[in-house]
Motif scaffolding. Sequence first.
Motif, PDB file in Angstrom:
ATOM      1  N   LEU A  74       0.862  -1.171   0.000  1.00 36.97           N
ATOM      2  CA  LEU A  74       0.000   0.000   0.000  1.00 36.97           C
ATOM      3  C   LEU A  74       0.903   1.228   0.000  1.00 36.97           C
ATOM      4  O   LEU A  74       1.827   1.320   0.818  1.00 36.97           O
ATOM      5  CB  LEU A  74      -0.903   0.009   1.228  1.00 36.97           C
ATOM      6  N   ILE A  75       0.635   2.160  -0.890  1.00 39.10           N
ATOM      7  CA  ILE A  75       1.465   3.355  -0.998  1.00 39.10           C
ATOM      8  C   ILE A  75       0.594   4.580  -0.795  1.00 39.10           C
ATOM      9  O   ILE A  75      -0.273   4.889  -1.611  1.00 39.10           O
ATOM     10  CB  ILE A  75       2.175   3.420  -2.368  1.00 39.10           C
ATOM     11  N   ASN A  76       0.820   5.242   0.313  1.00 42.96           N
ATOM     12  CA  ASN A  76       0.059   6.436   0.651  1.00 42.96           C
ATOM     13  C   ASN A  76       0.725   7.641  -0.008  1.00 42.96           C
ATOM     14  O   ASN A  76       1.886   7.941   0.250  1.00 42.96           O
ATOM     15  CB  ASN A  76       0.005   6.602   2.169  1.00 42.96           C
ATOM     16  N   THR A  77      -0.016   8.311  -0.872  1.00 39.87           N
ATOM     17  CA  THR A  77       0.521   9.467  -1.578  1.00 39.87           C
ATOM     18  C   THR A  77      -0.543  10.557  -1.642  1.00 39.87           C
ATOM     19  O   THR A  77      -1.690  10.315  -1.314  1.00 39.87           O
ATOM     20  CB  THR A  77       1.029   9.068  -2.984  1.00 39.87           C
ATOM     21  N   PHE A  78      -0.179  11.725  -2.032  1.00 41.47           N
ATOM     22  CA  PHE A  78      -1.070  12.890  -2.070  1.00 41.47           C
ATOM     23  C   PHE A  78      -1.612  13.243  -0.691  1.00 41.47           C
ATOM     24  O   PHE A  78      -2.642  13.879  -0.576  1.00 41.47           O
ATOM     25  CB  PHE A  78      -2.268  12.673  -3.019  1.00 41.47           C
TER      26      PHE A  78
END
Length: 126
Positions: A74-78
């Motif tokens: 899971l990649i948390n961005t923005f």
Amino acid sequence: MFKYFLRIAFFIIFLNYTLFCYAKCKEMELPDFEKSLKKLEKVKLVFFSTWCLDCKEKLEKIKEFKSNKDNVILINTFTTKSNPDDVLKAFDLSDFTCVIDSSHKIRKRFSVDKVPKILDYSSTID
């Protein structure tokens, strides 16, 4: 006095359990992320943001990947304000690896311009 001690001990154990079970997301820069990807043959990269309602709907379905024995990151961005660990806890996704992409270099590397986005990545391709 003994009951008071037990309550404090229980609170400390509960607090540690909660922190270790759900404090999964960690900041990672692109070079370190790419090194970790090379260790996996195939992986699903799930880009999300904590404020995104569509992402939250998609996260509800992510558990299916686990039952299929898929590797998932899971990649948390923005995201700059909300804590992604809270989202993992809410969706019971603490078993997944979670990366915080605060520099936005990971999302740029994979040409992610909106979330949610799920990519199938194979280290044998690159």
